[in-house]
Scaffold this motif. Structure first.
Motif, short mmCIF file in Angstrom:
data_model
loop_
_atom_site.label_atom_id
_atom_site.label_comp_id
_atom_site.label_asym_id
_atom_site.label_seq_id
_atom_site.Cartn_x
_atom_site.Cartn_y
_atom_site.Cartn_z
N TRP A 140 14.82 -37.10 26.93
CA TRP A 140 15.20 -35.77 26.44
C TRP A 140 16.14 -35.08 27.43
CZ3 TRP A 140 14.84 -30.74 28.13
CH2 TRP A 140 15.17 -29.76 27.20
N LEU A 141 15.88 -35.19 28.72
CA LEU A 141 16.74 -34.55 29.72
C LEU A 141 18.16 -35.12 29.65
CD1 LEU A 141 14.32 -34.34 32.77
CD2 LEU A 141 15.21 -32.43 31.43
N HIS A 142 18.28 -36.43 29.50
CA HIS A 142 19.61 -37.04 29.36
C HIS A 142 20.31 -36.50 28.12
CE1 HIS A 142 19.90 -39.93 32.63
NE2 HIS A 142 18.63 -40.29 32.42
N ALA A 143 19.57 -36.42 27.00
CA ALA A 143 20.17 -35.94 25.76
C ALA A 143 20.57 -34.47 25.87
CB ALA A 143 19.18 -36.14 24.60
N ALA A 144 19.71 -33.64 26.47
CA ALA A 144 20.02 -32.23 26.62
C ALA A 144 21.23 -32.02 27.53
CB ALA A 144 18.81 -31.48 27.16
N LYS A 145 21.28 -32.77 28.62
CA LYS A 145 22.42 -32.65 29.53
C LYS A 145 23.72 -33.06 28.84
CE LYS A 145 24.34 -34.39 33.88
NZ LYS A 145 24.14 -35.33 35.02
N GLN A 146 23.66 -34.16 28.07
CA GLN A 146 24.87 -34.61 27.38
C GLN A 146 25.33 -33.58 26.35
OE1 GLN A 146 26.60 -37.45 28.28
NE2 GLN A 146 28.14 -36.44 26.98
N TYR A 147 24.37 -32.94 25.69
CA TYR A 147 24.71 -31.89 24.72
C TYR A 147 25.47 -30.76 25.43
CZ TYR A 147 24.18 -28.08 21.36
OH TYR A 147 24.42 -27.03 20.50
N VAL A 148 24.96 -30.32 26.56
CA VAL A 148 25.61 -29.24 27.30
C VAL A 148 27.02 -29.67 27.71
CG1 VAL A 148 25.55 -27.88 29.42
CG2 VAL A 148 23.44 -28.24 28.10
N LEU A 149 27.17 -30.90 28.16
CA LEU A 149 28.50 -31.37 28.57
C LEU A 149 29.45 -31.44 27.37
CD1 LEU A 149 27.49 -34.24 31.05
CD2 LEU A 149 28.27 -31.92 31.61
N ASP A 150 28.92 -31.84 26.21
CA ASP A 150 29.77 -31.95 25.02
C ASP A 150 30.17 -30.57 24.50
OD1 ASP A 150 29.56 -34.69 25.16
OD2 ASP A 150 27.96 -34.83 23.66
N VAL A 151 29.21 -29.65 24.44
CA VAL A 151 29.49 -28.31 23.91
C VAL A 151 30.28 -27.48 24.91
CG1 VAL A 151 28.39 -26.15 23.18
CG2 VAL A 151 27.50 -28.34 22.36
N HIS A 152 30.03 -27.71 26.18
CA HIS A 152 30.67 -26.98 27.27
C HIS A 152 30.60 -25.47 27.03
CE1 HIS A 152 33.42 -25.94 30.53
NE2 HIS A 152 33.31 -27.21 30.94
N PRO A 153 29.36 -24.91 27.04
CA PRO A 153 29.20 -23.48 26.80
C PRO A 153 29.71 -22.67 28.00
CG PRO A 153 27.14 -24.42 27.51
CD PRO A 153 28.08 -25.57 27.35
N ASP A 154 29.77 -21.38 27.82
CA ASP A 154 30.16 -20.52 28.94
C ASP A 154 29.07 -20.52 30.01
OD1 ASP A 154 32.71 -19.10 27.91
OD2 ASP A 154 31.30 -18.92 26.26
N ALA A 155 27.81 -20.62 29.57
CA ALA A 155 26.71 -20.58 30.54
C ALA A 155 25.48 -21.25 29.95
CB ALA A 155 26.38 -19.14 30.92
N ILE A 156 24.61 -21.71 30.84
CA ILE A 156 23.29 -22.17 30.42
C ILE A 156 22.25 -21.26 31.09
CG2 ILE A 156 23.92 -24.57 30.02
CD1 ILE A 156 22.76 -25.28 32.75
N PHE A 157 21.20 -20.95 30.34
CA PHE A 157 20.11 -20.11 30.84
C PHE A 157 18.94 -21.05 31.13
CE2 PHE A 157 16.38 -17.51 30.65
CZ PHE A 157 16.75 -16.25 31.11
N THR A 158 18.47 -21.07 32.37
CA THR A 158 17.45 -22.02 32.79
C THR A 158 16.39 -21.32 33.63
OG1 THR A 158 18.62 -22.55 34.83
CG2 THR A 158 19.16 -23.88 32.89
N VAL A 159 15.27 -22.01 33.80
CA VAL A 159 14.26 -21.57 34.77
C VAL A 159 14.51 -22.34 36.04
CG1 VAL A 159 11.80 -21.45 35.31
CG2 VAL A 159 12.58 -21.00 32.99
N ALA A 160 14.74 -21.62 37.15
CA ALA A 160 15.18 -22.26 38.38
C ALA A 160 14.05 -22.75 39.25
CB ALA A 160 16.05 -21.28 39.18
N THR A 161 12.89 -22.09 39.19
CA THR A 161 11.80 -22.45 40.09
C THR A 161 10.55 -22.81 39.30
OG1 THR A 161 10.89 -20.20 40.28
CG2 THR A 161 12.73 -20.78 41.75
N ALA A 162 9.59 -23.38 40.01
CA ALA A 162 8.30 -23.75 39.41
C ALA A 162 7.20 -23.22 40.31
CB ALA A 162 8.18 -25.25 39.25
N ALA A 163 6.43 -22.27 39.80
CA ALA A 163 5.32 -21.70 40.56
C ALA A 163 4.12 -22.65 40.50
CB ALA A 163 4.95 -20.33 40.02
#
Length: 654
Positions: free
Chosen positions: A503-526
């Motif tokens: 899934w991570l590979h597929a999601a990353k490839q989607y972002v690269l293909d769409v090339h959005p202005d930004a991605i919103f992510t969670v940066a840390t893990a408590a």
């Protein structure tokens, strides 16, 4: 046979109460039920009697439903009186599933649902999964018997031969499927009817073969004791819970088969002498009711005392209470209806008993469910003024709501506390990758100012309720790529979750293909056990690559995670005792700040809106902050929209 049933049910009860393990006793019950059912139908066909399937089904469920209905009703009363309201919705849903013999599929779905609340796995009605499978087989098996009789006449084969071929095929096919599904998805396989059919087929094959199995008396004595000892050892010598219902389930089935083949030896030292003892036979007579009542009694006791397992004294008391309740249910409800000859005189009379059992449960369950829905609608009517949530922390806020308004969300609405976007991804944002089939977006915009892709796990998803109104105000096209348990980081990073790699590979490839202005992510893990907060696995590498390609990365800091369910804590103890000190929940400084020097990376921290001051309260502004031990409620996240918008615009300069 009754002694064998009592041994099986005692294994189930004792292992549940004291060991919290799978015993194999349920599997023995499944096999015995098919064994007896097969003997009955074979006698009918070979005796030239009509099968009477409709009458058989009505008779069967007339015997099963009364005790089940009493158990479900008693459990609902106990849940309503003794358990917190956060448990009610799940138990009501399972009451419907138990009544309609669908409980196993409900639990199977919950077992692979990342968002299912943990308490569903300890439901006082969970044990109805095996009875649901039995009910389904009690409908299916007579159809096989009827088809076998028809084929036997058409082909000129012996009826037993036709059945042996049919059940042999079911046994082989279902066992192969069970072994495969257990190895690949054991949690689902455990409740899957298809992965259990072979256990019933084993009982049917044993019934067909039994007349031809005539070992010597001495050998039958050995077989009987071998079977008894093997049954008792299953799950005790080897923990088999995580391996069922695969090939390891052959253990208890073969053990029970040895006892059945041994039969009545007449020997002074035979196992049958013990199994035919009056106490065991008497317990066998109430084994169905004992199985029904022991689990609700155990789980309600553990829930009300907040214990993981019963001690010796409490466990013995639970077993004694269960046996007493089983005798009452059997001899006050089940036996009188079974012996009432008037109910068997016509099909409509049996149907009336079945319908009455269904109605006596369905009526109060439906009424309870309706009252819960009404309360939810009434509570939601004053949400803005009475339940300001994070807005109560903003400078200059003045409380104007009703101080006696209920805190939201209501416990019965927790399963609805997950936001989602309204439209499947389409146009330039569409994807054909089946791993991303749940890709969603906001209403398509012809000229969005920005395209922002929210990507990650449930800790990213919980921000949708706050981010979606921001996107609407700013004319952003918002897209959500989500998979529970899979935080978004570089897929090739060391230590990455192997269950998430594809899934991570597929999601990353989607972002690269769409090339959005930004991605919103969670940066840390408590961490739920202390301030051991860290960057998401592979996050630094991902940020470096994305920003290098001109894709901005919005990295929100994780919310605190806890060792207990914060919602239930408030229900049981009140809000103040459930507060957790900030320095015990998160690191002194967000690990994401270490990436702030990377151009295009924008850290976003709303910790002060989750933990104002030095503590992290479970309730802010009359809204529950957390729906469990680590996720924000959608109601609270919605009140963070203003703060999120201000901080995003401030840090990005957009």
């Amino acid at each position: 046979m009754q002694g064998l049933r009592s041994l099986a049910v005692l294994m189930v009860v004792v292992y549940h109460v004291f060991l919290d393990r799978v015993s194999g006793g349920v599997d023995v019950f499944l096999m015995i039920s098919a064994f007896l059912l097969t003997l009955s139908f074979v006698r009918k066909v070979e005796g030239g009697r009509p099968l009477g399937l409709a009458g058989h089904w009505l008779h069967r469920f007339k015997r099963l439903l009364p005790a089940a209905a009493v158990t479900i009703l008693g459990t609902l009363v106990a849940v309503g009186v003794l358990l917190p309201s956060s448990r009610w919705t799940a138990v009501i849903e399972q009451a419907w599933a138990s009544l309609l013999y669908w409980q196993n599929w409900l639990l199977a779905a919950a077992s692979v649902d990342y968002y299912a609340r943990d308490d569903s796995l300890a439901s006082p009605l969970q044990h109805f999964w095996s009875l649901s499978i039995q009910g389904q087989v009690f409908i299916l098996w007579p159809l096989i018997f009827a088809a076998g009789a028809w084929l036997s006449r058409r082909l000129g084969w012996r009826y037993r031969t036709v059945l042996a071929v049919a059940f042999g095929a079911v046994f082989a096919g279902s066992l192969a499927f069970s072994v495969h599904e257990t190895a690949t998805n054991q949690a689902f396989a455990y409740f899957d009817t298809r992965a259990r059919l072979w256990e019933f087929a084993a009982g049917s094959l044993l019934a067909l073969a039994l007349p031809y199995l005539r070992p010597a008396r001495a050998l039958r004595v050995v077989l009987g004791w071998t079977g008894v000892l093997a049954m008792l050892a299953c799950g005790l010598v080897l923990p088999v819970g995580q391996a069922f219902p695969g090939a390891v389930a052959l253990w208890p089935l073969l053990a029970a088969a040895l006892v059945i083949v041994a039969g009545q030896t007449g020997a002074q030292v035979g196992a049958d002498r013990v199994l035919s003892a009056r106490p065991l036979v008497g317990l066998g007579n109430v084994s169905y009711a004992l199985y029904l009542v022991h689990w609700p009694i155990l789980t309600v006791y553990l829930a009300t005392t907040d214990q993981a397992r019963a001690g010796l004294g409490a466990g013995l008391a639970i077993i004694a209470a269960s046996i007493g309740a089983a005798y009452l249910v059997t001899y006050l409800v089940e036996t009188p209806l079974r012996r009432a000859t008037w109910t068997e005189a016509a099909w409509w009379r049996m149907g009336t008993v079945v319908a009455a059992c269904l109605l006596v449960v369905a009526t109060p369950v439906a009424a309870w469910q309706l009252n819960i829905d009404r309360a939810a609608r009434a509570a939601a009517s004053g949400v803005s003024a009475d339940n300001p949530g994070a807005l109560a922390l903003r400078p200059g806020y003045e409380a104007v709501g009703d101080p006696d308004a209920p805190t939201l969300p209501l416990a019965t609405q927790l399963d609805l506390q997950w936001a989602s976007l309204d439209h499947p991804c389409e146009g330039d944002l569409a994807t054909a990758d089946p791993l991303l089939e749940l890709c969603r977006q906001t209403t398509p915009l012809t000229a969005p100012d920005k395209v922002v892709v929210l990507v990650g796990d449930s800790h990213a998803e919980q921000w949708l309720e706050a981010l979606e109104p921001v996107a609407a105000q700013q004319n952003w096209q918002l897209v959500a790529l989500l998979k529970g348990g899979c935080a978004f980081g570089e897929p090739t990073a060391p230590g990455q979750n192997p269950d998430c790699l594809d899934w991570l590979h597929a999601a990353k490839q989607y972002v690269l293909d769409v090339h959005p202005d930004a991605i919103f992510t969670v940066a840390t893990a408590a961490s739920p056990t202390g301030p051991d907060e860290r960057l998401v696995t592979g996050y630094r590498d991902l940020v470096t690559e994305m920003t290098g390609l001109g894709i901005d990365v919005l990295g929100v800091r994780d919310n605190p995670r806890f060792a207990v369910d914060m919602y239930e804590c408030v229900e049981q103890r009140g809000a103040d005792p459930c507060e957790v000190d900030l320095d015990r929940a998160l690191a002194p400084v967000s690990p994401a700040e270490a990436l702030s020097g990377i151009p295009g990376f924008f850290p976003v921290d709303l910790t002060d809106r989750l933990c104002p001051g030095t503590a992290c309260p479970p309730v802010i502004g009359n809204v529950y902050v957390y729906l469990d031990d680590n996720h924000l409620t959608a109601d609270y996240a919605a009140t963070l929209a203003t703060d999120l918008r201000e901080r995003l615009l401030a840090v990005t300069g957009w």
